[in-house]
Design a protein around this motif. Sequence first.
Motif, short mmCIF file in Angstrom:
data_model
loop_
_atom_site.label_atom_id
_atom_site.label_comp_id
_atom_site.label_asym_id
_atom_site.label_seq_id
_atom_site.Cartn_x
_atom_site.Cartn_y
_atom_site.Cartn_z
N SER A 158 2.34 1.56 10.50
CA SER A 158 2.81 2.85 10.16
C SER A 158 1.76 3.38 9.06
CB SER A 158 4.41 3.28 9.58
OG SER A 158 4.64 2.27 8.57
N GLY A 159 1.91 4.78 8.57
CA GLY A 159 1.26 5.33 7.63
C GLY A 159 -0.40 5.31 7.74
N GLY A 160 -0.90 5.00 6.85
CA GLY A 160 -2.69 5.31 7.01
C GLY A 160 -2.87 4.24 8.03
N ALA A 161 -2.59 3.05 7.91
CA ALA A 161 -3.01 2.10 9.11
C ALA A 161 -2.74 2.22 10.48
CB ALA A 161 -2.38 0.49 8.75
N ALA A 163 -2.61 5.41 11.30
CA ALA A 163 -3.14 6.73 11.71
C ALA A 163 -4.83 6.26 12.26
CB ALA A 163 -3.59 7.41 10.63
N VAL A 164 -5.01 4.95 12.07
CA VAL A 164 -6.41 4.56 12.38
C VAL A 164 -6.54 3.29 13.18
CG1 VAL A 164 -7.05 3.27 10.13
CG2 VAL A 164 -8.84 4.65 11.75
N ILE A 165 -5.57 2.36 12.88
CA ILE A 165 -5.80 0.91 13.62
C ILE A 165 -5.05 0.98 14.90
CG2 ILE A 165 -4.95 -1.52 13.52
CD1 ILE A 165 -5.64 -1.67 10.66
N ASP A 166 -5.83 0.59 15.95
CA ASP A 166 -5.27 0.69 17.49
C ASP A 166 -5.43 -0.73 18.05
OD1 ASP A 166 -3.82 1.71 19.46
OD2 ASP A 166 -5.67 2.35 20.29
N LEU A 167 -4.78 -1.78 17.67
CA LEU A 167 -5.48 -3.06 18.09
C LEU A 167 -4.60 -3.15 19.61
CD1 LEU A 167 -4.65 -5.77 15.38
CD2 LEU A 167 -6.75 -4.59 15.91
N TYR A 414 -6.03 -7.14 6.52
CA TYR A 414 -6.35 -6.08 6.34
C TYR A 414 -5.42 -5.25 5.09
CZ TYR A 414 -8.40 -6.91 10.90
OH TYR A 414 -8.93 -7.40 12.20
N GLY A 415 -4.61 -6.02 4.60
CA GLY A 415 -4.04 -5.53 3.51
C GLY A 415 -2.70 -4.75 3.95
N VAL A 416 -2.15 -4.58 5.45
CA VAL A 416 -1.17 -4.14 5.97
C VAL A 416 -0.56 -4.97 6.86
CG1 VAL A 416 -2.32 -1.75 5.45
CG2 VAL A 416 -2.60 -2.97 7.83
N ALA B 95 -10.76 -1.49 18.13
CA ALA B 95 -9.48 -1.79 17.67
C ALA B 95 -9.13 -0.65 16.69
CB ALA B 95 -9.54 -2.97 16.57
N ARG B 97 -8.52 3.83 16.56
CA ARG B 97 -8.47 5.21 17.18
C ARG B 97 -7.86 6.17 16.13
NH1 ARG B 97 -5.02 6.22 22.15
NH2 ARG B 97 -3.42 6.84 20.67
N ASP B 171 -3.48 6.51 2.76
CA ASP B 171 -1.89 7.07 2.61
C ASP B 171 -1.63 6.62 1.34
OD1 ASP B 171 -1.60 4.40 2.75
OD2 ASP B 171 -0.15 4.17 4.30
N THR B 217 -8.94 -5.20 1.36
CA THR B 217 -9.41 -6.52 1.70
C THR B 217 -10.84 -6.46 1.89
OG1 THR B 217 -8.71 -6.74 3.81
CG2 THR B 217 -7.12 -7.16 2.49
#
Lengths: 438, 239
Positions: A158-161, A163-167, A414-416, B95, B97, B171, B217
């Motif tokens: 959720s949140g910032g991760a 918004a950009v991470i899409d594994l 990745y810290g999330v 990985a 989007r 965020d 990180t």
Amino acid sequence: MPRHTITSPHAGRRTALARRSGLWSALLLCAACAAGDDTEAGPTGPVADDAPRSVALGAWQPGPAECSTAIHDRYSTVGPDGKRYPTWHPPVDPLSGCSFGHEHGRDPRGSALYRDVGDLPFGYANEQLDAANLGLRRHEDHVGHKIEWENDIRLGSSGGAGAVIDLRCDVLTKLHEGTHSKDAFTNNLHELSYHIRCSDRTEMHVTVLTAIGRPGEFERTCGGTVRVGPATPVNSPAGNGRRKIPEWSCLEPRVLVGAGAKSDFGALHESWETHVEVRTAEGNRTIASFDPYFQVFRPSRYFDARVADGVARPVALCTAHAHEERQARGHECEAVAQAMAGLAPSGGAFALLPFDDPRSPFNGVRRQVDINGNRLRNADGPTVWYTDPFGRNARPTPFPGSIRQRLASLNNDYGVGLGGPTIGGSRNYGGPGVRAPN
Amino acid sequence: MSRLLSHSKALPRVSRPSRRTRGRVHVLLPRPALLALSLLLVPMARGAAQPPSDSSARLATPNAVRRDVALLAQRMGLWASVGGGRGTAGLQCDACRSDAGPAFMVHAAVGARPYARFHVGIETWAWLDVIGNGVDRTARGTQLIGRFYPSVRRAAFVTGGVGTSRFGVDDGEARFSASSPAVSLGAGWDLPFRGVVLSPAITLMASSGGALRSARTGNAVADAARLGVWRGTVGITWF
């Protein structure tokens, strides 16, 4: 009787390729049939007869009118140690038409990882424990090995991760989750194979005997710990995670209901929550960890301290309180009643439906796996490690009883927190003749 | 025709700038930069235009500095621009989007006109999706740009650039960013308006090859993130 071909992971790869070749493979198959070639290519089937048999290969015995052990043993593969192990098979043998009476979940040949992983040797980690000379011995029954996989699942946050991470990941896993016997009331060591490959280059292929919670006890689904007795082996190490198993005091208020209400058989639900770590011999450093949760719905047992061995049967709930105001009601009990209607009276009363009757809805054929975190701290490490059967003492070179584990040389912190979906929840692995114990 | 075109045509000649022009140059360039620019350019320009003389004493007076810098600006064709509008920015990789969404876009540039039909400059731009939902998405970049007027009689231009870009998500706890080389291509139109030039333009910027990294990180989620930015802006340009 058609003859099975010698099967190995390599043969399985051939099969997968053949399936992908579509029309041509179909035409070739038809041509082979017409020519009287009864060869069946597949991921499973007999392996070289001279391969030594593993302990697991003799762990299953058929019930009445079920496939023979000879037919069952054809669904086997050779493990990394050169021994022959049972592996996935369909509930019904497609050649003879006989039923095995149990199932192992989803056919692994459809997994995108199958070409790389091959057939999963059931009981390989248990066998390695014997060879590891750690003073521990643990072999599990055959029917508890359950495979689940899914291709192209999404891991997110959720949140910032988010918004950009899409594994995107392919995952293939197998846990021995015996939900029909007393075994898991005390025993916390269960074989787990876990394979995952993701678009961020995360890749893990790990097989261990994972310690799920502490030995000798389990957690009730409604909270609290139930101490049962000594585990097998008695010196089983404790682990993270937990085995949540339904127990009578949790079930009773939800299942026994008054007229007009329906029992909540959702309470009859086991959750085996694993946390697996691969740790190095040098420095005891965690180089990989993951924690899938395995859940089973409507298993064929629950724990009741008033019963011998603690093993009580949900199917009996549908009849045991039939003359009381509060009783089990709902679709499950209607199915049981229908099955009982066909049973002959016994001594003036209708016989109870046996817990292992294929018509019982309490057979554990509905399951799901929660794909949770997958962590790698192996940026500078090799891609092949050898660990003991518990995933510890990882070294770059093999040693007696070691299991070869493959990990990407990557640090994916990745810290999330990144979690995945639940897989398998919409599937029903039941089939003709499938019954408890399953 | 437009003021731009009249300027372009007048480039080879050295004409005395108007009072208004001198004022604009003074406003656009901070005083230290103005002095530095004058120290750098005035002797060079004079060296080229005429032999050294005691007229260099005029550097001592602010009015003389302004006049010389304005003169050089006219001769060298200095220009500056600021603008804003709307744009979309989307990031993709194996990985990651981040879907392209509309947000505010700003840009600023300074440069020179070496030829009547060709401008060069350096531009910085930013796409700011920072309103709402608690997650800020930004894209920004700096690039060397060139602007080409296919015809001296028309105010249409095409523009292109090379530089770097950076896409970021933040965020407050999780922060990820990807930086990579970028190129741009666009087209626009100059419209004279009260002593300045308004330049509506549409530009596509694209970048590839940057690793998307966690700021916490430093680990890379993916090695080759691709950023695409569309922008539709109106710039105000001073020549």
